[in-house]
Design an enzyme around this catalytic site. Structure first.
Site, PDB file in Angstrom:
ATOM      1  N   ASP A 148      49.337  54.732  35.663  1.00 57.60           N
ATOM      2  CA  ASP A 148      48.062  54.149  35.027  1.00 57.60           C
ATOM      3  C   ASP A 148      47.147  54.785  33.787  1.00 57.60           C
ATOM      4  OD1 ASP A 148      47.210  52.485  38.033  1.00 57.60           O
ATOM      5  OD2 ASP A 148      48.676  53.959  38.058  1.00 57.60           O
ATOM      6  N   HIS A 153      42.652  50.196  47.432  1.00 58.06           N
ATOM      7  CA  HIS A 153      44.102  49.722  47.621  1.00 58.06           C
ATOM      8  C   HIS A 153      44.944  50.262  49.254  1.00 58.06           C
ATOM      9  CE1 HIS A 153      43.583  48.147  43.681  1.00 58.06           C
ATOM     10  NE2 HIS A 153      43.479  49.575  43.190  1.00 58.06           N
ATOM     11  N   HIS A 170      48.575  53.099  41.163  1.00 60.05           N
ATOM     12  CA  HIS A 170      47.783  52.002  41.294  1.00 60.05           C
ATOM     13  C   HIS A 170      46.309  52.419  41.905  1.00 60.05           C
ATOM     14  CE1 HIS A 170      46.937  48.025  42.348  1.00 60.05           C
ATOM     15  NE2 HIS A 170      47.098  48.096  43.793  1.00 60.05           N
TER      16      HIS A 170
END
Length: 476
Positions: free
Chosen positions: A174, A334, A361
């Site tokens: 990320d 998430h 994520h």
């Protein structure tokens, strides 16, 4: 205890008392409750660097190659794929290379040059060249482009496939292109690692206006070139690579990513560049797509089952899996998004004794204990993860530095399976010493400095845990 050094000629001694201490610390780590770090990150705002920042500079010379990046080009590390862009017109698609600086006595011929459009954006001309039949553990110099616009770089091939090969990986996820991203990349470059394992979400171009998305793919690739042109980055896709945008008639998922980034998927028998496997030094590494079908009978499912059966722990004792969405995550961001993938694949991870599973994520860091939840079958009520020394350690490393900011809200209380968690930016290194031991570090970006914040001595799942005869055991 003896370990091979980096050049495989030098050896160094670890005293027995230190080894005992490391083992004791590992045992303690599995007994006591986890740690939620109280560190509060406040260095840089989560905004992309301006396009006129020096890290995005376009190289001088007419039509000079830019956005140079390399990845492994075959199954065993004797090839690289070199990719680059020429902005104005198709350039030479040849790569000149050799083992002496400024002496390129070999030439590889690239594939057809292409470009693409996305909404109102038209890309530069995309080049890709496979350089193969390389020697192991060798530094190669290469040149792309022509005349005064030619540019030169280098890379080093890994040691040959060997169970005791020393190797150091970096793990980044990320990343994006913020000032925090720059801090992460600069700290990684200082680490001495030789290959990046990248767990998805590259440019974050989809966080920009439609007219700016393509330009932000370009700027990201120029930004990471400072490292990605000199050592392989092994990628998987994240949700920010999907770019399914029917509102602008862009309905082919991953199109920009697939035009710009390739993988050696065919070498491992995969039908898609979104999932594949490689062997490198003493590691077998599997790359999965969290955003492609993976349930029973799908191509990814069938391929993964076949790939696990190909793993030879006597040749590559270390077994790692990369995916974007984490199977275990105690952050409110998430939370449980990958539960269906866990149900499908976790039993295989335990059966084949995967050492580490890396994911991104979640924009924070977390490391788990070795746990599994493979007893759970919906009707038996056994829905809590339990300690399992045959299971992998799960690491979430989605903290590279993107413009969405940190995920700072963790579930409370910290679950038993979580060993350490912190909402901060950073990267990890994984230093494989031999077939039985490796050193893992998570390095926090702290006020411009790299700080080793979480560390663990890894004991190989195949050679040290429950394998008196080194045979796989099947779990029900």
């Amino acid at each position: 205890m003896l370990f091979w050094g980096k050049d495989k000629k030098m050896k160094f001694m670890i005293p027995k008392f230190l080894v005992f201490g490391c083992v004791l610390l590992s045992l303690i780590d599995n007994v006591y409750s986890g740690i939620t770090s109280s560190f509060i990150r406040s260095e840089f705002p989560a905004v992309d660097m301006p396009l006129d920042h020096e890290v995005f500079a376009i190289p001088s010379g007419y039509n000079a190659p830019q956005q140079v990046h390399i990845t492994q080009g075959d199954y065993d590390g004797k090839a690289v794929i070199i990719m680059w862009v020429t902005p104005s017109e198709p350039g030479s698609n040849h790569v000149k290379y050799g083992t002496s600086k400024n002496k390129y006595d070999l030439t590889a011929h690239g594939s057809a040059v292409k470009n693409y459009t996305f909404y109102n954006y038209k890309s530069g001309f995309l080049h890709s060249c496979l350089v193969q039949d390389l020697e192991y553990n060798t530094k190669y110099y290469y040149q792309i482009g022509e005349g005064d616009s030619a540019r030169s770089f280098w890379f080093k091939t890994p040691p040959k496939i060997d169970p005791n090969a020393y190797y150091k990986f970096g793990i980044i996820g990320d990343l994006g292109q913020t000032f925090n991203s720059l801090s992460t990349l600069e700290h990684y470059i200082e680490s001495g690692a030789e290959t990046v394992l990248f767990v998805g979400d590259l440019s974050y171009s989809d966080e920009h206006e439609f007219d700016e998305m393509g330009e932000r793919w370009d700027s990201y690739a120029r930004f990471v070139e400072r490292n990605a042109a000199y050592q392989p980055w092994l990628w998987i896709v994240g949700n920010h690579e999907v770019e399914y945008l029917p509102e602008i008639n862009e309905v082919e998922p991953f199109r920009e990513y697939l035009n710009r980034y390739t993988t050696p998927y065919a070498a491992s028998g995969s039908s898609s560049p979104l999932w594949y496997a490689v062997r490198r030094a003493s590691a077998h590494i599997i790359f999965l797509s969290s955003y492609s079908p993976y349930v029973k009978y799908t191509p990814q499912y069938e391929w993964l089952l076949a790939e696990f059966k190909k793993v030879d722990r006597k040749k590559t004792p270390w077994l790692f899996v990369l995916m974007h969405s984490p199977l275990y995550n105690s952050n409110s961001a998430h939370y449980m998004e990958a539960e269906s993938m866990r149900v499908v694949f976790e039993s295989w991870f335990v059966q084949y004794k995967v050492d580490l599973v890396f994911a991104g994520h979640v924009h924070a860091y977390e490391r788990s204990h070795r746990i599994s939840n493979i007893r759970y079958n919906i009707s038996n009520g056994l829905s809590s993860p339990i300690p399992d020394e045959s299971a992998p350690m799960y690491i979430t490393i989605g903290d590279g530095g993107n413009l969405e900011g940190l995920a700072s809200s963790y579930n409370d209380p910290q679950p038993d399976y979580s060993a350490f968690r912190e909402a901060s930016y950073g990267h990890s290194t994984l230093e494989i010493m031999n077939k039985t031991h490796a050193f893992y570090h998570w390095n926090r970006n702290d006020d411009g400095k790299k700080v080793k914040t979480d560390s663990v001595v890894l004991h190989n799942q195949y050679w040290l845990v429950g394998f008196s005869q080194n045979k796989l055991t099947k779990h029900i």
